[in-house]
Each structure stands twice: as C-alpha cells, then as structure tokens.
Design an enzyme around this catalytic site. Structure first.
Site, short mmCIF file in Angstrom:
data_model
loop_
_atom_site.label_atom_id
_atom_site.label_comp_id
_atom_site.label_asym_id
_atom_site.label_seq_id
_atom_site.Cartn_x
_atom_site.Cartn_y
_atom_site.Cartn_z
N ASP A 170 0.88 -1.24 -0.14
CA ASP A 170 -0.38 -0.12 0.12
C ASP A 170 0.44 1.59 -0.27
OD1 ASP A 170 -2.27 1.50 0.01
OD2 ASP A 170 -2.37 1.79 2.79
N ASN A 414 6.63 -7.88 6.94
CA ASN A 414 5.37 -6.77 7.00
C ASN A 414 4.59 -7.54 6.31
OD1 ASN A 414 3.53 -4.46 8.45
ND2 ASN A 414 3.38 -4.75 5.50
N GLU A 415 3.23 -8.35 7.51
CA GLU A 415 2.48 -8.97 6.50
C GLU A 415 2.30 -9.81 5.66
OE1 GLU A 415 -0.85 -5.83 6.24
OE2 GLU A 415 -0.96 -5.20 8.03
N ASN A 466 -0.13 -5.95 13.19
CA ASN A 466 -1.24 -4.43 12.66
C ASN A 466 -2.58 -5.18 12.40
OD1 ASN A 466 0.92 -3.65 12.31
ND2 ASN A 466 0.59 -4.07 9.58
N TYR A 468 -7.07 -3.46 12.45
CA TYR A 468 -7.80 -2.30 11.81
C TYR A 468 -9.69 -2.39 12.19
CZ TYR A 468 -4.00 -0.28 9.76
OH TYR A 468 -2.47 0.07 9.19
N TYR A 472 -11.22 -2.05 8.76
CA TYR A 472 -11.57 -2.82 6.87
C TYR A 472 -12.61 -4.02 7.13
CZ TYR A 472 -7.42 -0.18 5.62
OH TYR A 472 -6.83 0.43 4.65
N GLU A 504 0.69 -1.19 14.11
CA GLU A 504 -0.33 -0.80 13.33
C GLU A 504 -1.89 -0.36 13.74
OE1 GLU A 504 -0.38 -0.98 8.82
OE2 GLU A 504 1.75 -1.73 8.67
N TRP A 549 -1.12 4.09 12.99
CA TRP A 549 -0.54 3.98 11.21
C TRP A 549 -1.12 5.53 10.97
CZ3 TRP A 549 2.84 1.90 9.16
CH2 TRP A 549 2.86 2.39 7.19
N LYS A 568 -4.20 7.97 7.11
CA LYS A 568 -4.44 7.12 7.63
C LYS A 568 -3.67 8.61 9.20
CE LYS A 568 -6.38 2.75 7.48
NZ LYS A 568 -6.32 2.35 6.11
C1 GCB Z 1 -1.27 -2.47 6.47
C2 GCB Z 1 -0.47 -2.46 5.80
C3 GCB Z 1 0.26 -1.25 5.50
C4 GCB Z 1 -0.77 -0.27 5.13
C5 GCB Z 1 -2.44 -0.67 6.47
C6 GCB Z 1 -3.25 0.48 5.70
O1 GCB Z 1 -1.65 -3.60 7.24
O2 GCB Z 1 1.04 -2.76 6.54
O3 GCB Z 1 1.32 -0.81 4.80
O4 GCB Z 1 -0.67 1.45 4.64
O5 GCB Z 1 -2.56 -1.16 6.20
O6 GCB Z 1 -4.03 1.41 5.72
O7 GCB Z 1 -4.77 -0.04 4.16
#
Ligand code: GCB
Length: 591
Positions: A170, A414-415, A466, A468, A472, A504, A549, A568
């Site tokens: 991203d 990462n991820e 991480n 969200y 999401y 994050e 993040w 973000k």
């Molecule tokens: C994540 C990623 C990061 C993205 C973020 C997002 O988990 O590590 O690179 O920018 O989510 O905002 O979706």
C-alpha cells in the site's frame, strides 16, 4: 559497508544535483547499448528524488520498465594513487551502472546502498571527463522484495499491449535514484568494514571491534562526545584471516545511549595508511515474556510506522523533511518508529542515533499476502529466488545498519501469509539468517495473520500485529474494537508468551473534515478510534508498544478506497497535525 566520510586520508564528492535523464519508453536501451555513447535527447532530472511526480503526464509518471540517468564527473589530480569508489545510497529497484560505457556494477533491491571500485578503470583512462550511466528498472516480480507482477490483459476490451505493474503493498512504487550518489576515496590499502559489539558491566564497558582491512591496523581509540580519548588499544591480526583484525578495549564510567538522551562515541580505527571513525552507542537490550528492556529499564514503544514519502520528492531523500519529522516526533513525546516497509536512508538513521529514537529496522519484504485467499507461498509466486533475495537484503540491511545504536530490533517482513504451511520453512530460514547475522538484537515480524493461523512466531522475540478493527471489518462500529482486540491479544499471548507491539492501527481521516456525531473519515472519529485501542493497551501488561498507522498521509497507487493516497496519517502529507496529533501528544506526554 561503511558510510563514505571525509577525513585526513579520505575525500568525498557528492554527485547529487541535476543529471541527464531519458525515458526508455519501449525498454530498448539495454539492447541498443545506450551506455556506449552519451545519451541523446535527455531532459534534466533531480538526484536524489523520485522522478514520478516531477512529470506532468501519466505516460512518464506510470512508466513501467527502464529509465536512464547520466552524469559527467572529473577526478582531480589530487586523487592520483587513491582508491576511488562510486557509491549509490539506493536505486529503485534494479540498476546497471557503467562508467565511460564499461559496466561497473549491477544491483537488485531498491532501498539499500551499493558501490563499485572504479580505481583501475580511472587509472587506465586518458579521459579528462568521465561519464556515469545508470539504467534503472522499476519492475517488481515474484523474485524481488517487495514482490509484484506485471499484469497483461488482452481481448476486445483492452487496447493492444495493455499491461501494468501490479503491487501488493500500500504505497506508491516510486522510482529513481532516491538517495545521494557519491564518489569517495580511500588509500589503496584501506579499512573495509568495522563491526562493533559492546558489553556493559557495572561501571565499565567493553568495546569489541572486528575490522576487515587490507591496511595494517595499528590502534583503536574510543573518543567521547567532548573529543576525549577514553580508551585506546593496539589491534591484533586474526590468525586465520589475513584481512581481519580484532580488538577489545575497556572503558570506565561509560555514558549510556538512552531513548531520548542519546550519547555517541566514536571508534577511531587507525591503520598504517587509512583511518576511519565509526559512531556507536552503549546500550543493552533484553526481552522477557512481557517486557522490552533498554539499559535494564522497561521500554514502551510509542511512535509510528512511517514512510519515506512527500509531495514532489516522492521517496527522494530530503534532509529538511527528516528534521521536520523528528521535531514532530519529539513534540508529540514519541520515542520510536518502524522503518515500514523498507530500510530508510542512512542519513535518517544517523539522525535517529543522534536524536535518541528507537528504531525497528524493516527489510522490504512487503506484499507477501493475498487478501482473496490465494496462496503466496505454495505455487509459482514466492520461490527460491525470492528467498535468496530476501536473505541478501537482510545481509545488506545488517551490513549497513549494524553499528547504529538506534536500531533495537530487526523486522524481517510486514504482513506475510504466515498461516500458509509453505511459509513455515521460508520464514524459519529468514529468521535464522537474521539471527546468524546479528546475535545482539531481537527479531520481530509484523503480522496480519491472526494467532489461530500464524505458524512462525515461535521463532520471534517480539510479536508485532497490525489491526484495523472497525475499519476494514465491521466498518465504523467502534464498539467492537475493545472486545475483539482484547480477545485477540490474549490469544497471541497465551499461544506464544511473548511481548506484543501494536505496530499499526488507524483510520483514514480527511484533514479539516469534522462532524458530530462523528463519522468515519472525520478527525473526531480518528481520535475516538484510537482511544478504543488505548483502553485495551492500558489493561494488558504484555503489550509493550503502540505505533498508530501512520505518521503522515502518504501516496499509494490508485484504488477504490484510496482518494489521493492513504489518509491514516496523524499528520497531513505536508506535516501539519490533525486533531489526533494533539490527542496522542497528551497521552504520550504523560508517560
Ligand atoms: C497495513 C499495511 C500498510 C497499509 C495499512 C492500511 O496493514 O501494513 O502498509 O498502508 O495496512 O492503511 O491499510
């Protein structure tokens, strides 16, 4: 690899500035050997910078494949008899470099330095002015990190030759010579590398240095910030290797490097011909099942995942931006950041040493997970070449950053899809490689996979996650965050008994957008969103850090949920605060 420095026997010439530039629209330059002659029909281009946002047309901005850079330089007579090296801070992502039409180095990997010894060819040349030519490709495939692939589509709905670069991360695939290009000299017999390890006991420190050098090394001196020599020792050659030298030197009443209170020593290595002063700091790191200790004191990571990203410059190194970012971090009471999702410039790392920030240094292994259930590790995507390249990048990152006191932990990815069976041997090898390179720092990896699926964290020291929730998933339902977060964090801890950093969490937020009641994308919502996470962090004693993040809004590829990039940021892309910056400042200033 040592950073180029000036001293009484070494000189540096910075080639940053305006270079000649040529788009290779049809990717024919390599075949036509454009390097043989000065490039024709060039346009001016700034180095360092990404070239993408300097253009006004999509064709150039989104070009997939090669671009060419060229610059002329002269070698002063005073450099006669010296070793001459051409060094690139980074070139994104694949570079071939020629001097006067002769290839001097090829490099794969967009975020780490590489160099070429050009002494011999300069000595043999009768030219007064030389020409460096770089062919640079931004293509990402499954053999690189970060991973990507070129998608071709055909049929009645697509114009002929329709293709584009697909990436699974991203951030915008900015391309160019992103960091300074330098020429530097050393004596012909020279110090090639210095690895410093330290041990701290009571009121004494032992500094151990392994030096690689073709020069005869005489002595090392430890110099404090006031310029006093606090320790000095003659150096001995390692018996089993002609070019390796080892020394241990003791110092009394050492001054420790602490977060927010950095203290830097220099290890001055003096040889018969060459000399080099490498900066280092004294600090200890220890990880228990619930804590991260720096100098014996529990450390709670508060800071950000960042990006090297800004308006116009893209990912081009920008010292003014780095200073602004660090001032903002200090203003907020942040003590740390992660170099998401690739190693940042050496210049920034030196600043972090000096300003006392704790850094989680991340290799560019991002984009190794599909969100649609497709496999990344089983099949024809990630393969043996990817693994080799991943390991090479770990070694390059280690070799560049090993002596930075700010680097407190390595992040090996990462991820990634760590729930896949085939990811297990892959990451076992990756983590083992990192440990074999460095036995002094903990190793982490940043997860998207949850604790039920993850199959690799048994090999890590710290678990980074991480998340969200309510963004999401269950979008905008803040009331689910606490329940889901606490449940998941307990699961992670009960499975591995290792400390956890929330690496994050965040919500896209349009600066200046306000509403009551708050809705997603408003500044109020971003604050409320993070507050829900904070309530749980404050309850769980194995949580050792929070990195919202992201530090600032940043550019991404175009996408349905990206309106001019990822929003973000706690700061705008222009580094001005959103409401959440004040909220976090208050929270972090209390600690
Ligand atoms: C994540 C990623 C990061 C993205 C973020 C997002 O988990 O590590 O690179 O920018 O989510 O905002 O979706």
């Amino acid at each position: 690899m040592l950073y180029p420095v000036e001293n009484k026997v070494r000189e540096v010439k910075n080639l940053s500035g305006i270079w000649n530039f040529k788009m290779d629209y049809d990717n024919i330059g390599i075949q036509e050997q454009w390097q043989k002659e000065p490039l024709k029909d060039t346009i001016p281009m700034a180095v360092p910078s990404s070239y993408n946002d300097l253009f006004t047309e999509e064709r150039e901005k989104e070009h997939v494949g090669y671009v060419w850079y060229e610059k002329s330089f002269v070698i002063p007579d005073s450099w006669n008899g010296k070793r001459i090296v051409l060094r690139f801070g980074s070139a994104t992502h694949h570079a071939t470099v020629w001097v006067d039409g002769t290839e001097v180095v090829k490099h794969k990997g967009g975020f780490l330095p590489f160099e070429a010894d050009i002494t011999e060819m300069i000595e043999k040349s009768s030219l007064e002015e030389h020409r460096v030519t770089v062919a640079l490709s931004n293509i990402l495939d499954w053999t690189c990190i970060p991973c990507g692939e070129i998608i071709h589509k055909e049929g009645p709905g697509y114009p002929e030759g329709f293709h584009y670069q697909e990436t699974y991360f991203d951030f915008y695939n900015y391309s160019g010579l992103h960091r300074p290009v330098k020429l530097y000299t050393t004596p012909k017999k020279y110090i090639e590398n210095i690895v410093i390890k330290t041990e701290i006991k009571e009121n004494e420190a032992v500094v151990k240095a392994l030096i690689t050098s073709t020069d005869e090394i005489r002595v090392v001196k430890v110099v404090d910030e006031a310029g006093n020599i606090v320790s000095e020792k003659a150096v001995e050659k390692c018996l089993n290797d002609e070019n390796k030298w080892y020394v241990e030197t003791e110092m009394k009443e050492p001054h420790l490097w602490n977060p927010g209170a950095a203290y830097l020593y220099q290890l001055k290595v003096e040889g018969e011909n060459d000399t080099y002063a490498e900066q280092f700091g004294l600090r200890t790191i220890e990880v228990t099942d619930k804590a991260f200790l720096i100098n014996g004191k529990e450390f709670y990571f508060q800071g950000f995942g960042k990006h090297e990203d800004s308006d116009v410059h893209g990912k081009g190194m920008d010292e003014a931006l780095n200073i602004r970012d660090f001032n903002l971090l200090k203003w907020m009471g942040a003590n740390s950041f992660r170099t998401s999702h690739y190693p940042y410039s050496e210049e920034l790392m030196m600043l972090a040493d000096r300003e006392g920030f704790v850094v989680i240094d991340e290799v560019p292994a991002v984009g190794m997970c599909f969100w649609d259930g497709n496999s990344v590790f089983a099949g024809n995507r990630v393969n043996d070449d990817t693994l080799e390249h991943h390991k090479d990048m770990l070694a390059d990152m280690y070799n560049r950053d090993k002596n930075h006191p700010c680097v407190m932990m390595w992040s090996v990815a990462n991820e990634a899809a760590t729930h896949e069976e085939e990811a297990v041997p892959y990451f076992k090898e990756v983590i083992e490689t990192m440990r074999s390179l460095d036995d002094t720092r903990p190793v982490t990896m940043v997860h998207t996979t949850g604790p039920d699926g993850d199959k690799v964290s048994q090999w890590l020291d710290v678990i980074c996650v991480n998340r969200y929730y309510a963004w999401y998933t269950d979008h905008s339902h803040l009331e689910v965050i606490g329940l889901q977060l606490e449940n998941e964090m307990n699961k992670w801890y009960n499975k591995y008994h290792k400390p956890i950093i929330m690496s994050e969490y965040g919500a896209d937020t349009i600066a200046g957008y306000h509403k009551t009641p708050a809705v997603a994308f408003t500044e109020e919502f971003q604050c409320m969103y993070m507050n829900e996470f904070h309530k749980i962090f404050d309850k769980l004693d194995f949580m050792i850090g929070e990195h919202p993040w992201a530090f600032a809004d940043f550019q991404t590829k175009q996408g349905l949920n990206r309106v001019d990039g990822n929003k973000k940021g706690i700061f705008t892309r222009n580094r001005q605060p959103k409401m959440s910056a004040y909220m976090l400042k208050e929270r972090w200033s209390e600690n």
